[in-house]
Structures are given as C-alpha cells and as structure tokens.
Motif scaffolding. Sequence first.
Motif, mmCIF file in Angstrom:
data_model
loop_
_atom_site.group_PDB
_atom_site.id
_atom_site.type_symbol
_atom_site.label_atom_id
_atom_site.label_comp_id
_atom_site.label_asym_id
_atom_site.label_seq_id
_atom_site.Cartn_x
_atom_site.Cartn_y
_atom_site.Cartn_z
ATOM 1 N N HIS A 222 42.630 23.992 35.682
ATOM 2 C CA HIS A 222 43.175 22.932 35.623
ATOM 3 C C HIS A 222 44.688 23.445 35.945
ATOM 4 O O HIS A 222 45.590 22.685 36.283
ATOM 5 C CB HIS A 222 43.303 22.717 34.066
ATOM 6 N N ALA A 223 45.036 24.715 35.932
ATOM 7 C CA ALA A 223 46.290 25.203 36.572
ATOM 8 C C ALA A 223 46.355 26.059 37.960
ATOM 9 O O ALA A 223 46.948 26.871 38.049
ATOM 10 C CB ALA A 223 46.930 26.026 35.280
ATOM 11 N N ALA A 224 45.433 25.495 38.700
ATOM 12 C CA ALA A 224 45.020 26.259 40.060
ATOM 13 C C ALA A 224 46.232 26.538 40.765
ATOM 14 O O ALA A 224 46.357 27.487 41.290
ATOM 15 C CB ALA A 224 43.881 25.648 40.774
ATOM 16 N N SER A 225 47.128 25.617 40.649
ATOM 17 C CA SER A 225 48.260 25.599 41.435
ATOM 18 C C SER A 225 49.329 26.796 41.121
ATOM 19 O O SER A 225 50.145 26.832 42.021
ATOM 20 C CB SER A 225 49.031 24.028 41.590
ATOM 21 N N THR A 226 48.934 27.022 39.791
ATOM 22 C CA THR A 226 49.973 28.173 39.508
ATOM 23 C C THR A 226 49.708 29.464 39.511
ATOM 24 O O THR A 226 50.043 30.646 39.265
ATOM 25 C CB THR A 226 50.330 28.079 38.003
ATOM 26 N N VAL A 227 48.174 29.665 40.208
ATOM 27 C CA VAL A 227 47.581 30.869 40.188
ATOM 28 C C VAL A 227 48.067 31.572 41.812
ATOM 29 O O VAL A 227 47.532 31.011 42.699
ATOM 30 C CB VAL A 227 46.089 30.776 40.199
ATOM 31 N N ALA A 228 48.764 32.693 41.751
ATOM 32 C CA ALA A 228 49.398 32.966 43.248
ATOM 33 C C ALA A 228 48.470 33.827 43.839
ATOM 34 O O ALA A 228 48.501 33.892 45.075
ATOM 35 C CB ALA A 228 50.662 33.900 42.742
ATOM 36 N N ILE A 229 47.626 34.664 43.184
ATOM 37 C CA ILE A 229 46.780 35.510 43.956
ATOM 38 C C ILE A 229 45.459 35.064 44.371
ATOM 39 O O ILE A 229 44.890 34.599 43.371
ATOM 40 C CB ILE A 229 46.819 36.889 43.056
ATOM 41 N N ALA A 230 44.911 34.715 45.550
ATOM 42 C CA ALA A 230 43.597 34.134 45.837
ATOM 43 C C ALA A 230 42.492 35.031 45.542
ATOM 44 O O ALA A 230 41.433 34.589 45.239
ATOM 45 C CB ALA A 230 43.700 34.058 47.321
ATOM 46 N N ARG A 231 42.597 36.283 45.811
ATOM 47 C CA ARG A 231 41.340 37.094 45.429
ATOM 48 C C ARG A 231 41.878 38.406 44.679
ATOM 49 O O ARG A 231 42.810 39.005 44.966
ATOM 50 C CB ARG A 231 40.542 37.527 46.799
ATOM 51 N N VAL A 232 40.892 38.977 43.691
ATOM 52 C CA VAL A 232 40.881 40.161 43.048
ATOM 53 C C VAL A 232 39.683 40.803 43.134
ATOM 54 O O VAL A 232 38.636 40.566 42.793
ATOM 55 C CB VAL A 232 41.190 39.851 41.584
ATOM 56 N N ARG A 233 39.767 42.217 43.499
ATOM 57 C CA ARG A 233 38.948 43.185 43.627
ATOM 58 C C ARG A 233 39.024 44.213 42.245
ATOM 59 O O ARG A 233 39.748 44.876 42.212
ATOM 60 C CB ARG A 233 38.575 43.813 45.028
ATOM 61 N N PHE A 234 37.629 44.136 41.515
ATOM 62 C CA PHE A 234 37.803 45.180 40.410
ATOM 63 C C PHE A 234 36.964 46.244 40.821
ATOM 64 O O PHE A 234 35.785 46.264 40.850
ATOM 65 C CB PHE A 234 37.107 44.296 39.117
ATOM 66 N N HIS A 235 37.620 47.467 40.718
ATOM 67 C CA HIS A 235 36.924 48.559 41.294
ATOM 68 C C HIS A 235 36.419 49.273 40.074
ATOM 69 O O HIS A 235 37.035 49.614 39.043
ATOM 70 C CB HIS A 235 37.903 49.494 41.934
ATOM 71 N N VAL A 236 35.208 49.937 40.076
ATOM 72 C CA VAL A 236 34.561 50.774 39.306
ATOM 73 C C VAL A 236 35.272 52.032 39.204
ATOM 74 O O VAL A 236 35.291 52.745 40.370
ATOM 75 C CB VAL A 236 33.073 50.913 39.290
ATOM 76 N N THR A 237 35.798 52.378 38.295
ATOM 77 C CA THR A 237 36.838 53.811 38.357
ATOM 78 C C THR A 237 36.470 54.561 37.039
ATOM 79 O O THR A 237 37.474 54.642 36.102
ATOM 80 C CB THR A 237 38.277 53.429 38.458
ATOM 81 N N GLU A 238 35.431 55.103 36.969
ATOM 82 C CA GLU A 238 34.877 55.932 35.718
ATOM 83 C C GLU A 238 35.522 57.217 35.706
ATOM 84 O O GLU A 238 35.969 57.560 34.537
ATOM 85 C CB GLU A 238 33.468 56.196 35.584
ATOM 86 N N ASP A 239 35.974 57.854 36.899
ATOM 87 C CA ASP A 239 36.517 59.131 36.867
ATOM 88 C C ASP A 239 38.093 58.776 36.803
ATOM 89 O O ASP A 239 38.667 58.315 38.063
ATOM 90 C CB ASP A 239 36.190 59.874 37.999
ATOM 91 N N ALA A 240 39.016 59.014 36.041
ATOM 92 C CA ALA A 240 40.378 58.603 35.811
ATOM 93 C C ALA A 240 41.151 59.243 36.727
ATOM 94 O O ALA A 240 42.012 58.985 37.411
ATOM 95 C CB ALA A 240 40.834 58.819 34.184
ATOM 96 N N SER A 241 40.634 60.687 37.013
ATOM 97 C CA SER A 241 41.537 61.523 38.082
ATOM 98 C C SER A 241 41.258 60.910 39.460
ATOM 99 O O SER A 241 42.072 60.799 40.142
ATOM 100 C CB SER A 241 41.161 63.128 37.964
ATOM 101 N N ALA A 242 40.298 60.609 39.910
ATOM 102 C CA ALA A 242 39.973 59.975 41.049
ATOM 103 C C ALA A 242 40.583 58.521 41.105
ATOM 104 O O ALA A 242 40.897 58.275 42.297
ATOM 105 C CB ALA A 242 38.535 59.612 41.253
ATOM 106 N N GLU A 243 40.636 57.924 40.011
ATOM 107 C CA GLU A 243 41.275 56.830 40.018
ATOM 108 C C GLU A 243 42.854 56.862 40.389
ATOM 109 O O GLU A 243 43.492 55.977 41.285
ATOM 110 C CB GLU A 243 41.357 56.046 38.772
ATOM 111 N N LEU A 244 43.436 57.785 39.700
ATOM 112 C CA LEU A 244 44.714 58.323 40.146
ATOM 113 C C LEU A 244 45.182 58.563 41.532
ATOM 114 O O LEU A 244 45.979 57.911 42.181
ATOM 115 C CB LEU A 244 45.310 59.392 39.153
ATOM 116 N N GLN A 245 43.887 59.351 42.148
ATOM 117 C CA GLN A 245 44.214 59.706 43.470
ATOM 118 C C GLN A 245 43.828 58.351 44.385
ATOM 119 O O GLN A 245 44.795 58.465 45.408
ATOM 120 C CB GLN A 245 43.103 60.740 43.963
ATOM 121 N N ARG A 246 43.193 57.539 43.967
ATOM 122 C CA ARG A 246 43.189 56.300 44.996
ATOM 123 C C ARG A 246 44.425 55.213 44.810
ATOM 124 O O ARG A 246 44.793 54.859 45.832
ATOM 125 C CB ARG A 246 41.840 55.398 44.390
ATOM 126 N N PHE A 247 44.915 55.440 43.592
ATOM 127 C CA PHE A 247 46.194 54.657 43.492
ATOM 128 C C PHE A 247 47.340 55.311 44.466
ATOM 129 O O PHE A 247 48.233 54.874 45.123
ATOM 130 C CB PHE A 247 46.644 54.709 42.185
#
Length: 554
Positions: A222-247
């Motif tokens: 109902h509010a699609a016109s206000t959604v700015a980002i077209a695609r979102v990728r949720f990554h599996v990042t169980e290892d917090a240290s590896a996640e930091l390095q990816r960032f």
Amino acid sequence: MTRLSACLLWLCSSAALAQPALPGDLPLERGNGPEPATLDAHRCQEVACGNVLRDLYEGLVTEDAHGRLVPGMAQAWSVSADGRVWTFRLRPGLRWSNGTPLDAPQIVASFRRAFAPATAAPFGELFEALHNARAVQAGQVPPAQLGVAAPDTRTVVFTFDRSAPVPALLTLPIAFPVYLPGVARFGAQHTRPGHLVGNGAYRLAAWTPQANLVVARNPHFHAASTVAIARVRFHVTEDASAELQRFAAGDLHMTEVVPPQPLTSLRARFGDQLRIAPYLGAFWLGLNLTTPPLRDAPGLRRALALAVDRDKLTAHVTGLGEQPAHGIVPPGIAGYVPARTPWSALDTPAREALARRLYRQAGYSRRHPLVIELRYNTSTPHRRMALAVAAMWRQVLGVQVRLRNEEWKVFVGNRKQRVITQVFRGGWIGDVPDARNFLAAFGSDGPLNWTGYDDAGFRERLARADAATSPAARDAWLRAAEQRLLNADAVVPLYFYTSKHLVAPQVQGWHPNALDRHASRWLRLGSATPPAARSAARSAASPAARSTTGTAAP
C-alpha cells in the motif's frame, strides 16, 4: 596488445570501478546472523527470521524507523472502556504480494491458523490474554472460538480476557497474515521463493541456504511509492569477526552484530559507522532443571551463578557498553523496577567464598569435581563468553566444563527438547517493552521454557499481575515473580545487551531504537560510493594492488 593500449585499458577499468551505480539501482547488503530457521511467520522465534519477515509482511500495527507504533494494515483502531475489546479498521484496497485482495476475514483465518495446535506457534504464549488462545492451542476448543472476528471485510475485532499491550503485540510475526491458499497448496514449502505470498514492502525473490536471501520491492504494497530501496540481500553471517571483515572490505552495508573488541580500537577504525545504543535484551545462561545434575540442586545452581564475575565479562569479554546483569528484566521499561539476585550486593571475595561453600555442600570438590556441559550456538561472541565462564567456574570451583558448539537450528531444537542440555546459552530480546514479556515463558511448559522451570508460586504472581487493576500493582506483582525466579537460580544472569552495528555512510534513515528493529522500507541508500565499488576502486588505484605481492587485508 601494446603497452599504451594496456595502460589505457587499466585506466578505463579503474574509472569504471570508481563510478558508483545510481542509489536506486543498488541492493542493500545486510548482515543477518545465522540462517533463518523458518520464514513461516507463525513459527518464527528468533531475530534472524524476524528481520526478514518484517520486510515480507506487515501487521495491523507496525513500527517506524524510530520504533514508534504506527498504522500498518489498519488505518485506525479503538479500544473499549475496560481495555478488553479492540477494533481495527483496515486501509482500503489492501493486496497480497501476488495482487489478490486482502481483507478482514483472511486476517481472522490467519490468526486461527497461528493458534491451531498443528502450527505450534512458539510465541502463542505472548497472546495468552486473547480470549480462548490457550484453549485453542491446547486443542480444547476449535480455532473458530478464538477471540478474533471480522464483522465486515474491513474490520477486525479482538476480545481479550484482560488488558494487554495489544498494538505492540500486533507488530510481532505471529500476528502477520499468512496466505492460507499457499499453505494449502505447498505445505511447508509455502515459504520458498515463488511460493511465499506476503503483504509487506518486499517479496521473497531468492534464497540460497547458508549464503543469502534476497527480497525485492512489492509493487502491491500500500505504500510502495515510499520504499526507496528496490532489493535487499540478507547475508548469513554467523561468524561476527568474518562479518566485520566483510563490512570493512565493502561487501556489506550493515552488520547484524559487532564482535567483542576494544571499543577504542573499533572507534578509531570505523568512527561514526559504529552504532551502539541501549537495547531491551538480557543475556543469561539457562540451567536444565528437569534432569541431573541441576535438578533438585538449588545450592549447586547458586554456586555456579556466584562464581561468575560479571564485571570482568562486560569489561574484557564483551566490552561494548553492556551492563552486568543480576536479573532477568533489563532496565529501561517505564514504571518497572527490576528485581536482583539476593546476593548481588556481595563483593567478589565474599561471593566466591559463598560459591565454594555451596559447591562443597552439594557434594563436589576439586578432587571430585562437577563435570558439566555448556552448549552454545555458532557465534564468535558466544564462544568467547562460554570460554570465559568455563574458566571462571574452573578457577573458583574446580568445575570441569565441556563446551558444545552447534549450528543454530540444531542448537534451538536441542534447547527446546530439554533432553541433552545441561547449561546452555539463553537470554531474551524484548518483543514488546513490557516486563511480562521477559518472564512469561517461565510460567508454562511451552516451547520457550527451555529450563523446565515449574513453580506454582511464580505462576500465581504472574496471575496476580494479570488481574491487577493499576499499572503500579501490576509492576509490583511482576517484580515479585521475577524475584522468585531469581531466588530459585533457574538461570545465571550475565549482562544486559546493547545493540551493536556497523552501518555504512550511504545508509540513510537508520535510527537506534529500544527493540533494535530496522525494517528496510525505512532505509535509503545515498549517493556515496557503494561499499563494493569503493573497495574495488581503492584497490585498483593503490600502487600495492598493482604489485606482484598484493595488499594486506583491512
């Protein structure tokens, strides 16, 4: 190829890498912790699936970027004078992500499915005030007798047996409308790409197990016109240290957590990209009270709790603003004064001396030590915490600890069954800002009571809180219930959370909030160079990158 041609080719390639894509074309890259255990909204019980489901679905009520309650599917609502009957008026023209109409009878049917015994919704306990909710879940009455009705196609009415924080409860995944024709056709596979039909700002586009999950903007929202980002990728990042390095390497715009590191070094490295804020969450170790050696051993349980130095844990193991915990309910809930362990005022020598005395009274010594298993799910912070606690138990008491690390889904299943667990990583992240939310699971034998705590006095105090006629009286009874739980040493409180994320500069609209919820619909990507392009351009332009020896990792 001539040297000049090669040089021109390199310059053109470098320039191409350095040119950012238009913000609207970029996917938002989000770290999301472990693999979601499910995308069945009614069966979700963890943060990882909740983050995704809040993009795929919307409840009658939702939350804005600041965590404030705002209209969702409902454009308005009202409550009766006694606080027990809530009426929600739907927005006109609501549609599912497949374009078919969404109306009030379908919402009612979804609620009935959520509380049906076959669904086994783990968060059903949070709706126990809903008329007949317990009886429906127990199979004692049919789902049609649940206290929710649709007098017309745009009105949903709930009947509760006592007052409850209804708008906040309706933001939870269990209250999201599930598309029942999809469930009927595909069964458990209705959560897969191509099958899942939601009603939120995004639809499920792809899911690669143990890698990532992609959602794409839902044109029927109902509010699609206000959604700015077209695609979102949720990554599996169980290892917090590896996640930091990816960032740091530019692969992620946002992290789900930040691994334990000295705060000063993190600030020096990431500056204001490091976001730390208060968070309604408590971390504790659960104790299985249904089997030896912890069943019928209150002195031993207290010895284990006493032997942990929470100040050292939060200063040297977590180190990102967490507060030492001596209770179950975190601070910050309006009107509620949390209870504390009965020994919280002891200094370290007195606490450790009492721990050793209780340990000996329980029949253990350094010559005949307790051998016990501490189980936790795959995570750098959890591993560090488990190692630290095991070292404290060994040093103070002589306990021999076997550490068991399990993948998230396996860990959740073992914890729920209460068969092989002894001590396990526990805790609770607030679903609503209410003290009862942190205590309710201990009051029944449901799937969230991982310790198996069974105490009539505790249940009586919860019941008195539910029957209280004033907020002050309700809080007093809830505090009495929390105190009774702490006196039994059913869990070992360790610390109260802070939310910890790394957020890239081009992410706009991200705001800290007490429940740490950040739906993608409120976010935007600015014109700053995207992480991957910035990293690639920096590497391409670096003289070291053009050498034969390569460059060091950031």
